[in-house]
Design a protein around this motif. Structure first.
Motif, PDB file in Angstrom:
ATOM      1  N   GLU A   1      -6.047  10.339  -2.912  1.00  0.00           N
ATOM      2  CA  GLU A   1      -7.332  10.081  -2.267  1.00  0.00           C
ATOM      3  C   GLU A   1      -7.202  10.011  -0.745  1.00  0.00           C
ATOM      4  O   GLU A   1      -8.172  10.217  -0.011  1.00  0.00           O
ATOM      5  CB  GLU A   1      -7.951   8.775  -2.787  1.00  0.00           C
ATOM      6  CG  GLU A   1      -8.414   8.842  -4.225  1.00  0.00           C
ATOM      7  CD  GLU A   1      -7.265   8.711  -5.230  1.00  0.00           C
ATOM      8  OE1 GLU A   1      -6.283   7.991  -4.946  1.00  0.00           O
ATOM      9  OE2 GLU A   1      -7.345   9.355  -6.287  1.00  0.00           O
ATOM     10  N   ASP A   2      -6.009   9.712  -0.260  1.00  0.00           N
ATOM     11  CA  ASP A   2      -5.781   9.602   1.185  1.00  0.00           C
ATOM     12  C   ASP A   2      -5.670  10.960   1.878  1.00  0.00           C
ATOM     13  O   ASP A   2      -5.654  11.023   3.109  1.00  0.00           O
ATOM     14  CB  ASP A   2      -4.515   8.784   1.463  1.00  0.00           C
ATOM     15  CG  ASP A   2      -4.654   7.348   1.018  1.00  0.00           C
ATOM     16  OD1 ASP A   2      -5.746   6.780   1.170  1.00  0.00           O
ATOM     17  OD2 ASP A   2      -3.658   6.793   0.522  1.00  0.00           O
ATOM     18  N   GLU A   3      -5.614  12.035   1.114  1.00  0.00           N
ATOM     19  CA  GLU A   3      -5.477  13.361   1.720  1.00  0.00           C
ATOM     20  C   GLU A   3      -6.639  13.695   2.640  1.00  0.00           C
ATOM     21  O   GLU A   3      -6.480  14.458   3.592  1.00  0.00           O
ATOM     22  CB  GLU A   3      -5.306  14.425   0.635  1.00  0.00           C
ATOM     23  CG  GLU A   3      -3.970  14.318  -0.072  1.00  0.00           C
ATOM     24  CD  GLU A   3      -3.780  15.353  -1.158  1.00  0.00           C
ATOM     25  OE1 GLU A   3      -4.712  16.153  -1.428  1.00  0.00           O
ATOM     26  OE2 GLU A   3      -2.688  15.363  -1.755  1.00  0.00           O
TER      27      GLU A   3
ATOM     28  N   PHE B   1      -7.851  11.885   4.844  1.00  0.00           N
ATOM     29  CA  PHE B   1      -7.585  11.323   6.169  1.00  0.00           C
ATOM     30  C   PHE B   1      -6.710  12.232   7.027  1.00  0.00           C
ATOM     31  O   PHE B   1      -6.664  12.083   8.244  1.00  0.00           O
ATOM     32  CB  PHE B   1      -6.967   9.933   6.049  1.00  0.00           C
ATOM     33  CG  PHE B   1      -7.847   8.983   5.289  1.00  0.00           C
ATOM     34  CD1 PHE B   1      -9.160   8.762   5.687  1.00  0.00           C
ATOM     35  CD2 PHE B   1      -7.383   8.335   4.163  1.00  0.00           C
ATOM     36  CE1 PHE B   1      -9.983   7.899   4.988  1.00  0.00           C
ATOM     37  CE2 PHE B   1      -8.193   7.470   3.453  1.00  0.00           C
ATOM     38  CZ  PHE B   1      -9.499   7.246   3.864  1.00  0.00           C
TER      39      PHE B   1
ATOM     40  N   ILE C   1       0.537   5.747  -0.067  1.00  0.00           N
ATOM     41  CA  ILE C   1      -0.367   6.880   0.099  1.00  0.00           C
ATOM     42  C   ILE C   1      -0.640   7.483  -1.275  1.00  0.00           C
ATOM     43  O   ILE C   1       0.282   7.698  -2.056  1.00  0.00           O
ATOM     44  CB  ILE C   1       0.230   7.923   1.057  1.00  0.00           C
ATOM     45  CG1 ILE C   1       0.311   7.338   2.471  1.00  0.00           C
ATOM     46  CG2 ILE C   1      -0.590   9.205   1.049  1.00  0.00           C
ATOM     47  CD1 ILE C   1       0.947   8.237   3.494  1.00  0.00           C
TER      48      ILE C   1
ATOM     49  N   ARG D   1      -5.404   2.490   7.780  1.00  0.00           N
ATOM     50  CA  ARG D   1      -4.487   1.975   6.762  1.00  0.00           C
ATOM     51  C   ARG D   1      -3.281   2.910   6.599  1.00  0.00           C
ATOM     52  O   ARG D   1      -2.139   2.463   6.535  1.00  0.00           O
ATOM     53  CB  ARG D   1      -5.241   1.803   5.440  1.00  0.00           C
ATOM     54  CG  ARG D   1      -4.467   1.115   4.361  1.00  0.00           C
ATOM     55  CD  ARG D   1      -5.307   0.887   3.104  1.00  0.00           C
ATOM     56  NE  ARG D   1      -5.792   2.147   2.548  1.00  0.00           N
ATOM     57  CZ  ARG D   1      -7.065   2.518   2.491  1.00  0.00           C
ATOM     58  NH1 ARG D   1      -8.017   1.750   2.962  1.00  0.00           N
ATOM     59  NH2 ARG D   1      -7.401   3.678   1.960  1.00  0.00           N
ATOM     60  N   VAL D   2      -3.534   4.235   6.571  1.00  0.00           N
ATOM     61  CA  VAL D   2      -2.449   5.217   6.464  1.00  0.00           C
ATOM     62  C   VAL D   2      -1.545   5.138   7.695  1.00  0.00           C
ATOM     63  O   VAL D   2      -0.318   5.132   7.587  1.00  0.00           O
ATOM     64  CB  VAL D   2      -3.012   6.645   6.281  1.00  0.00           C
ATOM     65  CG1 VAL D   2      -1.916   7.695   6.411  1.00  0.00           C
ATOM     66  CG2 VAL D   2      -3.724   6.767   4.943  1.00  0.00           C
TER      67      VAL D   2
ATOM     68  N   TRP E   1       3.974  12.077   7.235  1.00  0.00           N
ATOM     69  CA  TRP E   1       3.298  12.248   5.946  1.00  0.00           C
ATOM     70  C   TRP E   1       4.293  12.811   4.927  1.00  0.00           C
ATOM     71  O   TRP E   1       4.405  12.317   3.803  1.00  0.00           O
ATOM     72  CB  TRP E   1       2.092  13.177   6.106  1.00  0.00           C
ATOM     73  CG  TRP E   1       1.353  13.436   4.830  1.00  0.00           C
ATOM     74  CD1 TRP E   1       1.677  14.338   3.849  1.00  0.00           C
ATOM     75  CD2 TRP E   1       0.181  12.755   4.372  1.00  0.00           C
ATOM     76  NE1 TRP E   1       0.769  14.272   2.833  1.00  0.00           N
ATOM     77  CE2 TRP E   1      -0.153  13.313   3.123  1.00  0.00           C
ATOM     78  CE3 TRP E   1      -0.619  11.754   4.912  1.00  0.00           C
ATOM     79  CZ2 TRP E   1      -1.259  12.892   2.396  1.00  0.00           C
ATOM     80  CZ3 TRP E   1      -1.723  11.328   4.188  1.00  0.00           C
ATOM     81  CH2 TRP E   1      -2.032  11.901   2.942  1.00  0.00           C
TER      82      TRP E   1
ATOM     83  N   TYR F   1       0.835  -1.197   0.000  1.00  0.00           N
ATOM     84  CA  TYR F   1       0.000   0.000   0.000  1.00  0.00           C
ATOM     85  C   TYR F   1       0.871   1.249   0.000  1.00  0.00           C
ATOM     86  O   TYR F   1       1.890   1.310   0.677  1.00  0.00           O
ATOM     87  CB  TYR F   1      -0.912  -0.003   1.233  1.00  0.00           C
ATOM     88  CG  TYR F   1      -1.742   1.242   1.326  1.00  0.00           C
ATOM     89  CD1 TYR F   1      -2.826   1.428   0.485  1.00  0.00           C
ATOM     90  CD2 TYR F   1      -1.415   2.247   2.208  1.00  0.00           C
ATOM     91  CE1 TYR F   1      -3.571   2.577   0.537  1.00  0.00           C
ATOM     92  CE2 TYR F   1      -2.155   3.404   2.269  1.00  0.00           C
ATOM     93  CZ  TYR F   1      -3.231   3.564   1.430  1.00  0.00           C
ATOM     94  OH  TYR F   1      -3.957   4.715   1.487  1.00  0.00           O
TER      95      TYR F   1
ATOM     96  N   GLY G   1      -9.819   3.746   6.405  1.00  0.00           N
ATOM     97  CA  GLY G   1      -8.845   4.407   5.531  1.00  0.00           C
ATOM     98  C   GLY G   1      -7.729   5.067   6.307  1.00  0.00           C
ATOM     99  O   GLY G   1      -6.550   4.949   5.945  1.00  0.00           O
ATOM    100  N   LEU G   2      -8.080   5.783   7.368  1.00  0.00           N
ATOM    101  CA  LEU G   2      -7.054   6.416   8.197  1.00  0.00           C
ATOM    102  C   LEU G   2      -6.205   5.357   8.881  1.00  0.00           C
ATOM    103  O   LEU G   2      -4.986   5.493   8.963  1.00  0.00           O
ATOM    104  CB  LEU G   2      -7.683   7.340   9.242  1.00  0.00           C
ATOM    105  CG  LEU G   2      -6.705   7.978  10.241  1.00  0.00           C
ATOM    106  CD1 LEU G   2      -5.578   8.721   9.537  1.00  0.00           C
ATOM    107  CD2 LEU G   2      -7.443   8.876  11.209  1.00  0.00           C
TER     108      LEU G   2
END
Length: 107
Positions: free
Chosen positions: A9-11, A13, A6, A31-32, A92, A4, A28-29
């Protein structure tokens, strides 16, 4: 096996974490966060307790377990939430190569 990464689309989160760094996390968060926490130790940002429940500092983990944590001078947090938010944003940046979206309203 595909690992996986980032994606843009993950922004969304980022705002979720900054608004509530503790407690329930959406899938989703989570997963990040798993990606951020699962990276190797070298250079990973961590909080250092300076005074329990009152003051925290910032450090970076060494490559080898048992070696000293590199403390970053001049950075102090007066709340755990503030420190957690900053570590999230720094991780990040390390993973994506860019700052988190400014639309979150947090710094």
């Amino acid at each position: 096996m595909a690992r996986y990464r980032i994606t843009p689309e993950d922004e969304a989160f980022v705002a979720e974490f900054l608004s509530r760094p503790f407690g329930y996390k959406s899938p989703g968060l989570q997963r990040v966060l798993n990606l951020m926490r699962g990276q190797g130790p070298e250079g990973k940002y961590v909080l250092i307790v300076r005074e329990p429940y009152r003051r925290w500092g910032l450090g970076r983990l060494p490559a080898r377990r048992g070696d000293p944590i590199a403390e970053i001078a001049g950075i102090e947090y007066l709340s755990l939430a503030e420190g957690e938010r900053d570590v999230f944003l720094r991780r990040w940046r390390d993973l994506t190569g860019s700052d988190a979206p400014a639309s979150t309203g947090e710094a």
